[in-house]
Design a protein around this motif. Structure first.
Motif, PDB file in Angstrom:
ATOM      1  N   CYS A  13      -4.225  11.370  -5.241  1.00 55.53           N
ATOM      2  CA  CYS A  13      -4.063   9.923  -5.078  1.00 55.53           C
ATOM      3  C   CYS A  13      -4.271   9.192  -6.402  1.00 55.53           C
ATOM      4  N   THR A  14      -5.284   9.601  -7.145  1.00 60.07           N
ATOM      5  CA  THR A  14      -5.528   8.977  -8.444  1.00 60.07           C
ATOM      6  C   THR A  14      -4.336   9.180  -9.360  1.00 60.07           C
ATOM      7  N   THR A  41      -1.339   7.070   5.961  1.00 58.62           N
ATOM      8  CA  THR A  41      -0.946   8.465   6.065  1.00 58.62           C
ATOM      9  C   THR A  41      -0.182   8.649   7.366  1.00 58.62           C
ATOM     10  N   MET A  95      -7.385  15.840  -2.818  1.00 60.25           N
ATOM     11  CA  MET A  95      -6.750  14.613  -2.345  1.00 60.25           C
ATOM     12  C   MET A  95      -7.116  13.431  -3.239  1.00 60.25           C
ATOM     13  N   ASN A  96      -8.346  13.368  -3.673  1.00 63.33           N
ATOM     14  CA  ASN A  96      -8.764  12.313  -4.582  1.00 63.33           C
ATOM     15  C   ASN A  96      -7.973  12.389  -5.886  1.00 63.33           C
ATOM     16  N   ARG A 155       0.845  -1.191   0.000  1.00 65.48           N
ATOM     17  CA  ARG A 155       0.000   0.000   0.000  1.00 65.48           C
ATOM     18  C   ARG A 155       0.887   1.251   0.000  1.00 65.48           C
ATOM     19  N   LEU A 184      -8.317  12.828   2.980  1.00 61.56           N
ATOM     20  CA  LEU A 184      -7.845  11.575   2.402  1.00 61.56           C
ATOM     21  C   LEU A 184      -8.829  10.443   2.689  1.00 61.56           C
ATOM     22  N   SER A 219     -11.812  10.768   0.541  1.00 55.02           N
ATOM     23  CA  SER A 219     -11.529  10.487  -0.872  1.00 55.02           C
ATOM     24  C   SER A 219     -11.301   8.998  -1.132  1.00 55.02           C
ATOM     25  N   HIS A 220     -11.432   8.189  -0.075  1.00 60.29           N
ATOM     26  CA  HIS A 220     -11.305   6.733  -0.152  1.00 60.29           C
ATOM     27  C   HIS A 220      -9.887   6.261  -0.443  1.00 60.29           C
ATOM     28  N   TYR A 221      -8.913   7.041  -0.023  1.00 56.09           N
ATOM     29  CA  TYR A 221      -7.509   6.646  -0.121  1.00 56.09           C
ATOM     30  C   TYR A 221      -7.308   5.403   0.739  1.00 56.09           C
ATOM     31  N   LYS A 222      -6.697   4.382   0.187  1.00 52.76           N
ATOM     32  CA  LYS A 222      -6.573   3.082   0.867  1.00 52.76           C
ATOM     33  C   LYS A 222      -5.195   2.854   1.488  1.00 52.76           C
TER      34      LYS A 222
END
Length: 151
Positions: free
Chosen positions: A136-137, A35, A132-133, A6, A26, A29-32
């Protein structure tokens, strides 16, 4: 222990409210990934070097991305950026300046020092989540780096 499959975002920011806002954005935004936070440039460099409390690389792995505030105590973001990019072990870690500064000289200096991107912190939470989305994308789905093979 952190899952090495990850991504890890390391956020360097001295403002507790900004750190909490970034973490909430984060999560929203569904960050997996994971952090982690440091509060100033000295702590950021300690983290990267695995010094002191950051010696355990299973708990504190090298980050996949650094979000860097410029205005911090002890060692500011500009000084930390210069040291990071001068060190061969850390040169390839993407660094995004995330700051309230809108000064052109801060942006120019950051790029001159090797930052990968320069962004202003959004004021509205929904804008922060969207940022943030997008970050991350971009960094973990679309962008390819030598570090990308880790996750």
């Amino acid at each position: 222990m952190i899952d090495s499959n990850r991504p890890v975002i390391l956020i360097a920011d001295d403002d507790i409210e900004d750190r909490l806002l970034a973490q909430e954005a984060l999560e929203a935004s569904h960050y997996k990934g994971k952090t982690l936070f440091v509060e100033d440039g000295e702590e950021l460099l300690d983290y990267l070097h695995g010094a002191g409390k950051y010696a355990d690389r299973s708990a504190y792995p090298l980050p996949s991305l650094i979000l860097l505030d410029l205005n911090m105590p002890k060692k500011d973001g500009r000084e930390a950026l210069q040291e990071i990019k001068a060190h061969s072990c850390f040169q390839r870690i993407p660094i995004v300046v995330l700051t309230t500064s809108s000064a052109d000289e801060d942006m120019v200096k950051s790029y001159d020092l090797g930052v990968n991107s320069f962004l202003n912190k959004p004021v509205q939470f929904d804008e922060f989540v969207a940022l943030m989305n997008s970050l991350c994308t971009y960094w973990f789905s679309f962008n390819k780096t030598p570090l990308a093979s880790r996750f």
